[in-house]
Structures are given as C-alpha cells and as structure tokens.
Write a protein that holds these residues in place. Structure first.
Motif, mmCIF file in Angstrom:
data_model
loop_
_atom_site.group_PDB
_atom_site.id
_atom_site.type_symbol
_atom_site.label_atom_id
_atom_site.label_comp_id
_atom_site.label_asym_id
_atom_site.label_seq_id
_atom_site.Cartn_x
_atom_site.Cartn_y
_atom_site.Cartn_z
ATOM 1 N N ASN A 161 60.080 39.477 51.295
ATOM 2 C CA ASN A 161 58.975 40.287 50.805
ATOM 3 C C ASN A 161 58.851 41.418 51.357
ATOM 4 O O ASN A 161 57.769 42.174 51.067
ATOM 5 C CB ASN A 161 57.728 39.364 50.903
ATOM 6 C CG ASN A 161 57.798 37.995 50.201
ATOM 7 O OD1 ASN A 161 58.677 37.745 49.147
ATOM 8 N ND2 ASN A 161 57.148 36.935 50.888
ATOM 9 N N LYS A 215 59.466 45.325 51.177
ATOM 10 C CA LYS A 215 59.965 46.121 49.945
ATOM 11 C C LYS A 215 60.922 47.250 50.884
ATOM 12 O O LYS A 215 61.999 47.567 50.207
ATOM 13 C CB LYS A 215 58.879 46.656 49.205
ATOM 14 C CG LYS A 215 58.432 45.588 48.232
ATOM 15 C CD LYS A 215 57.404 46.298 47.200
ATOM 16 C CE LYS A 215 56.404 45.099 46.935
ATOM 17 N NZ LYS A 215 55.522 44.592 47.868
ATOM 18 N N SER A 216 60.456 47.877 51.779
ATOM 19 C CA SER A 216 60.978 49.138 52.172
ATOM 20 C C SER A 216 62.308 48.668 52.745
ATOM 21 O O SER A 216 62.485 48.039 53.768
ATOM 22 C CB SER A 216 60.195 49.534 53.260
ATOM 23 O OG SER A 216 60.865 50.475 54.119
#
Lengths: 225, 225
Positions: B91, B93-94
DNA sequence: AGGGAGCGGATAGTATTACTATAATAAAGA
DNA sequence: TCTTTATTATAGTAATACTATCCGCTCCCT
C-alpha cells in the motif's frame, strides 16, 4: 624470468617463505592451478603434492593449512594489483583519470603482462573472483586481522579511497566505495558468467568491457557534484 | 507459535521436507545456532546431531550434505526477506519510499518480529552475513543454478530491480544495483565489525543505522536524474 | 676433506570428517 | 490391531587434515 618485482607479504602467512625456494615456488604455481581446477573445498595438500610430484609433508613445511595458503594467494593478488595500479597511474595528474585506470586495472588484471614466472596471473585472477572472499569470511577474521593478514587489502583500499577523495572531497564514503569497487569488479564478473540474472552486464569470450563500463558509471554518478 | 506464513523452497534442496516434522524443524533450529557459533567450515552433521540429541544418520535423511543445508538456510532467508519486503511495502504508492523501505528491511532484518518459532531470524541474519556467499561460490554453481537452487535470490533481485526501474526508468543497471544492495547490506555490516578499514560506517551495540544511511545515499545518488 | 645444519622425500600413524548400510525400536496411519 | 514409516543405534569405509620420524642429499663452514 621475473622482471624483478618483489611481492612482500606478511611473514606469518607461511612457515617457510615459498618465494625463496623452487619447491616453494612450485607450491604456489600448482596450488593456483589446482584450486582453480577443482575449487577450494575439494583442494587438499595431498592432491597438490601428487600433482607436483612431491609429498604432503613437504607442503606442510611451507603452509600450516590450506586456509593460510589461500590467504597467501589472496594477499599476493592484491599486492600485485596494487603494484599494477602504481605503475599504470604513474605520472597521471588528473584524479578522475587515475580512478578510471584503477577501475580498468581491477577488471582487466588478468590481461596484464605476467610479472613472475611461477604465478599464472590470469588463472589467479579467476581464482580470486571465485574463492577470494573465503579468505576473510571465517571465524578467525578478528585474530588474523590483528596479526595483519589483511593489511595488503586494507592498504590498497586506502590508496583507492584517497584517489576517490581527491576526485570529490565531499563524498562521505570513500573507503566503502573503494572496497565496493573491488568486490563488484569480481562479483559481477562472476555473476555475468554463472548467475546472469543478478547483474545487467554481459561477459563473453573473456570480454569484461561491460563490467568496467558499469563500475565507471557507478563511480562517476556517485562522485559527481 | 508460527503466524502461519509458509516459506516455499525448491524441494530438491532437501531429501525430506524439514518443515514437516519436528525432527526436521530441530535440524533447522540447531544448525542455525551451531553454524553461527562455530562457523560453516567447522560445522559437521555429527556435531549437530550431538547438540540436538539425535544421530548423524538421521540428519542425513533430511539433507544430502552440509552444503545443501546451507543453501536451504540461505534460500529460506531470502524468501523470508522477500516476504518482509512485501508486507512492509504494501500500500505504499511512492516507488522512492518503497525503495527506502526495502533498504531498511535488508539492513534491519534481524529486528523484525520472528515469523516461525523454530527459526531464530536474528541469528540467521548474522549467519547469512558471515556465511551467505559461500552458498554460490562453489564449483557446482552452474549445475545448481540449472536446478533452480538460486531462484529465490534471483526473484528477489528482480523484484527490487523493478522498483529501481520505477524510480528511474533510465537507470541502466537495475539488477546490478539490486544485487549490490543485498551484498553491501551484508558485507558492510560485516566490515564495520571485523574489518573497519574497508568501510566508513560504524556499527556498535547492534545499531546498523549508518549502513542504512550509506545504502540510501548510494541509491539516491545513482538514481537521481 | 670432514662435519654439521637444514631441506625435501618417504613412510607411518591418528583423529576427524563425510558419508553408507543395516538391524532394532518407536510412532503414526489404516 | 496390523502395517508402514520414521528414528535411533551401531558399524563400517574412504578421505581429510594433520603430526612424527627417519633418511639421504646439498650446502657451507672450517
């Protein structure tokens, strides 16, 4: 014929100096060939003695055990590389250029002119690539380090680190980059041949150009301001 | 108590699956402790059997020889790290952040919560640092690679390489950087303790923070555009 | 020329390692 | 309960990693 260079090593590595006698030189010569051939684990003083028409007991007069013989070969190798770096970078003013020469020397060590007749430097290079790290991954590191068994490697590391600092005085990890260059030069040459998915470089027909290119890329990228 | 994760390994690594029986689990448990204690070279199935109150012959029913047992432990370790990376980066994102988490996971693996009761992950991490490379620096690499003995490590390398490419798609050496991160995380943790002149980082009181900082510095420097 | 000193070769021996084989016992499944 | 399978106990072998002793050969010194 030797061209007269003298590789000086910690004298506690051996019981009798192998460089001084023809039996000693034979031990060096054949141990390099045999370890390269069958690998360090399968290598024994007995097999070595048979291969060189001598006896196990005679080999034991020069080296306490095979681990110290490996340490001797590894020290010999790094001392030789150190010598190569010295002559190859002599009179070169630019630190950047010297660093590139160092990288090429590490990667192409096996292509240099032979320095000593009883040492096949090309085979030795391959041996160091495949077995070199076993010299210091042992339970005896700390004791052996105290006695100075790794001083050749450490001094070479220091030498390269100082060139790195000359290129970029602000780079905070000169020694780590230096030792990493040694390790990568060897490990990626090995990966390219045996475990290609662990690297991006290719080695074929003894052409290690891509390894050199990668190390230069890494180095310049890390040292650019 | 196991939290229910299943480490799946190449089934040719063993003769009988050690995860399935209590004797097998005992072999894993005590071999980790014993190899860590006396080193891989001095480790024998006889000593292991004595330590765990069993017999040499029983150990041989699970593993062909100590080399394959080491390979099993190494595969187990990388599979476990792979699992840790998955849950730690879930989870997020980056890609940059995921890469930092990967680095921390590599360096601080020994501090993670134990996943399986018969494996002391902290000791196993130390063992992998000191003995891990011996699993693939052998004359049998090519044959063992064909059978898939290194697939855990290679898949992990691929996983990390893809994150690297996500951070900077133009970086030409994603796999090499990935495998180098694994190697450096371990080798510099080792150097800091045993051969400090080969690195610039310090490790004291089990604090590997500086290793992490260095790997982050290297990575960001290499991947910055 | 004679006498060591030291090197290397030959031989023998020991403890440990790295296995393999087999019979007896214990546990697990049908 | 019977049968299969796992584990132990015991034995044995070839190779490894040494150590020890003796013997002949070169030097080198006098």
């Amino acid at each position: 014929m030797s061209i007269g260079i003298k590789i000086s090593l910690n004298d506690k590595l051996y019981l009798r100096d192998p460089q001084e006698t023809s039996l000693g030189q034979n031990i060096i010569k054949h141990s390099i060939l045999l370890i390269d051939e069958i690998g360090f684990e399968a290598f024994t003083f007995k097999k070595l003695a048979i291969k060189m028409n001598s006896t196990e007991a005679s080999v034991y007069r020069y080296f306490e055990n095979k681990h110290l013989l490996l340490l001797y070969l590894v020290s010999w190798y790094w001392e030789w590389v150190s010598y190569l770096i010295d002559i190859n970078t002599m009179n070169i003013k630019s630190a950047e250029e010297r660093l590139n020469i160092i990288i090429s020397t590490l990667v192409f060590a096996h292509k240099e002119n032979p320095a000593i007749d009883y040492v096949n430097e090309s085979v030795l290079h391959r041996l160091i690539i495949a077995e070199g790290t076993k010299a210091y991954y042992t339970k005896l590191v700390d004791k052996e380090n105290t006695v100075g068994f790794f001083s050749n490697y450490k001094m070479l590391c220091e030498k390269v680190a100082s060139v790195i600092s000359e290129v970029n005085a602000d780079f905070p990890y000169p020694r780590a980059l230096a030792s990493n260059l040694f390790e990568m030069a060897n490990s990626h040459s090995y990966f390219a041949i045996h475990l290609p998915r662990l690297t991006d470089v290719k080695v074929k027909d003894d052409n290690y150009e891509e390894v050199k290119d990668m190390l230069e890329h890494f180095t310049h990228s890390l040292l650019s301001k």
